[in-house]
Design an enzyme around this catalytic site. Structure first.
Site, PDB file in Angstrom:
ATOM      1  N   CYS A  81       8.778  -8.956  22.384  1.00 32.58           N
ATOM      2  CA  CYS A  81       7.335  -9.039  22.480  1.00 32.58           C
ATOM      3  C   CYS A  81       6.618  -9.607  21.258  1.00 32.58           C
ATOM      4  O   CYS A  81       7.102  -9.535  20.140  1.00 32.58           O
ATOM      5  CB  CYS A  81       6.693  -7.690  22.776  1.00 32.58           C
ATOM      6  SG  CYS A  81       7.524  -6.781  24.062  1.00 32.58           S
ATOM      7  N   GLY A 131       8.180 -13.370  23.886  1.00 32.13           N
ATOM      8  CA  GLY A 131       8.263 -12.675  25.175  1.00 32.13           C
ATOM      9  C   GLY A 131       7.678 -13.523  26.265  1.00 32.13           C
ATOM     10  O   GLY A 131       6.523 -13.946  26.159  1.00 32.13           O
ATOM     11  N   ASN A 156       5.393  -4.145  19.891  1.00 29.15           N
ATOM     12  CA  ASN A 156       6.568  -4.988  19.658  1.00 29.15           C
ATOM     13  C   ASN A 156       7.601  -4.120  18.959  1.00 29.15           C
ATOM     14  O   ASN A 156       7.312  -3.526  17.924  1.00 29.15           O
ATOM     15  CB  ASN A 156       6.190  -6.190  18.786  1.00 29.15           C
ATOM     16  CG  ASN A 156       7.384  -7.026  18.352  1.00 29.15           C
ATOM     17  OD1 ASN A 156       7.368  -7.639  17.308  1.00 29.15           O
ATOM     18  ND2 ASN A 156       8.443  -7.049  19.146  1.00 29.15           N
ATOM     19  N   GLY A 157       8.801  -4.067  19.526  1.00 26.83           N
ATOM     20  CA  GLY A 157       9.857  -3.235  18.947  1.00 26.83           C
ATOM     21  C   GLY A 157      10.479  -2.375  20.023  1.00 26.83           C
ATOM     22  O   GLY A 157      10.286  -2.632  21.217  1.00 26.83           O
TER      23      GLY A 157
END
Ligand code: SF4
Length: 500
Positions: free
Chosen positions: A23, A50, A124-125
């Site tokens: 992402c 993403g 994100n992650g």
């Protein structure tokens, strides 16, 4: 070759996907600006992170509206959709799935209630204590229901697992509902130390934009300044596209809040830096700067080191387009062997909506790459790529180059062998599918059909990033995970799709 939606994939070989990023996030606080359009262009610059779904939420100070769908940013949004997103704050997201499948329900930003209004969250992650967080959400629900019953109120559950989303982000959104007496800032500062794994969050309520990063700073997140506002983005390239100037990184373990009173910084944990080294190798855009290092420069240096570590006599250095290009340039510069383009990439084939016929499907990577026969014929080639996952792409490539008349093919890889899975937001193949997990370099070379194969060393790769070794995550190469992992039954992409 075809995706479930009938479109072609972006991979050279869809059965041999490269590492998939988890992402891109973008946030903007800018009264008087068209924040939805700024978010749109910001996501455009982060599209490589993403490509499964995209979404933007915007607030006008009274309410938050969100628009999200499956597909690329350019497919999800048009003028009409963006015009519905009015206000002075926006957060945006483009998704590749890590925890939770690739479905509309899992698209982000996710929305949830807070004590004072609504929160919209983009992540994100990947969190590694998702199972614990699910338990926390369930406990929270029960507590609230008990309280409601005790006060004779109708049960109204704020944080619910009855939603159809199955990603770790929805759990965090549910937990941000917090205590009715707490502000969103206070709830976030209490919650974030309990999260384990990788998170770069961008979120907002009706009036405030927030950004936060895990204590290891695994994924990048930067802060930028507009003339009339602030921007946060996964990569500095996301600031550049909207004309924002880079201020600094969001520090690992930091929460930032931005509203009409300005910018406030809070610490929820001490920094224990372990940035993802794969961002430098492949994931981030080459024009992005991570922790002071321009990614393109690091990649060229990786190519130079590769030439020092694995020299070979040859006539031409060619990249696998396009991610192998900077390292191939470095290899050519260091070795003195000319750099050339031996393969032409058909850049637009991934964007067709037409279901390929069986004949087309069988073409494999030929649909995406075409050899320049006049350049290749009779030459001893060095082919530089950034990584090998399953090896199918490189095997097809070697075959294609031999058929085009190459005299010798020497494969050089600007990252060490990928042997371990990533639990911090990058989707590789499973461990059993990683070619370097079971085979040594000589066996892999034979399996690819190449004349020689050389990987950069772990030390060589780290040196090229100019980051201290103890401040990087190298787990997919070394098996040394900087953030503790739970037992195997409490990990996995589909954890939240399993029954409670
Ligand atoms: S395991 Fe590899 S891809 Fe994942 S964060 Fe660490 S270095 Fe990056």
């Amino acid at each position: 070759m075809a995706r479930s939606d009938g479109r072609l994939s972006h991979e050279l070989d869809p059965h041999d996907k490269g590492p998939q990023d988890a992402c891109g996030v973008f946030g903007v606080w800018a009264p008087g600006e068209d924040v939805a359009k700024l978010a749109y262009y910001g996501l455009y610059a982060l599209q490589h992170r993403g490509q499964e779904s995209a979404g933007i939420a915007a607030s006008n100070g009274r309410q938050i509206l969100v628009y999200r769908d499956m597909g690329l940013v350019s497919q999800v949004f048009d003028e009409t959709a963006l015009e519905t997103l009015q206000g002075h704050i926006a957060v945006g997201h483009c998704r590749y799935s890590t925890t939770g499948g690739s479905t509309w329900e899992n698209a982000q930003p996710t929305l949830g209630p807070t004590a004072g209004g609504t929160v919209a969250l983009a992540h994100n992650g990947n969190l590694t204590n998702t199972a614990d967080l699910r338990d926390m959400v369930v406990d929270d629900q029960l507590l609230r229901e008990e309280r409601n019953i005790a006060h004779g109120r109708r049960s109204r559950t704020r944080a619910t697992l009855k939603s159809t989303s199955t990603n770790d982000t929805s759990l965090v959104t549910a937990l941000l509902a917090g205590d009715p007496d707490h502000t969103l800032t206070a709830t976030a500062l209490e919650l974030f130390p309990k999260l384990k794994g990788a998170f770069s969050f961008v979120f907002m309520d009706e009036n405030t934009l927030y950004a936060a990063r895990d204590p290891q700073g695994v994924r990048p997140l930067v802060l930028g300044r507009l003339e009339r506002g602030w921007v946060v983005a996964s990569e500095s390239a996301g600031l550049d596209i909207v004309g924002a100037s880079m201020v600094r990184e969001v520090e690992p373990g930091e929460l930032i809040a931005i509203d009409e009173d300005g910018l406030r910084s809070y610490r929820f944990a001490e920094t224990k830096r372990a940035g993802c080294v794969f961002e430098y190798v492949y994931l981030a855009r080459p024009d992005t700067t991570i922790n002071g290092k321009v990614v393109h420069t690091a990649r060229v240096q990786m190519g130079r080191v590769l030439a020092q570590e694995h020299p070979v006599e040859a006539d031409l250095v060619i990249p696998t387009p396009e991610s192998g290009t900077p390292a191939a340039v470095g290899y050519a510069e260091e070795s003195g062997i000319p750099f050339g383009q031996g393969l032409v990439k058909n850049s637009y084939v991934g964007r067709t909506f037409i279901q390929p016929s069986d004949t087309i499907r069988q073409l494999g990577i030929r649909l995406k790459l075409n050899p320049l026969r006049d350049v290749i014929r009779g030459k001893r080639l060095i082919v530089v790529d950034d990584s090998i996952v399953r090896g199918n792409t490189q095997r097809s490539l070697v075959r294609m180059l031999r058929e085009a008349g190459a005299a010798e093919i020497h494969v050089r890889i600007s990252s060490p062998p990928v042997k371990w899975p990533c639990f911090y937001g990058i989707d590789f193949a499973s461990r059993a599918e990683l070619i370097a997990n079971g085979l040594d370099t000589a066996d892999i070379c034979a399996s690819l059909g190449a004349d020689s194969l050389g990987y950069i060393s772990v030390d060589g790769m780290i040196g090229a990033t100019e980051q201290p070794r103890n401040q990087l995550c190298t787990a997919c190469f070394t098996g040394e995970y900087p953030i503790e992992l739970p037992s195997e039954d409490r990990l996995g992409k589909n954890l939240l799709e399993l029954p409670l």
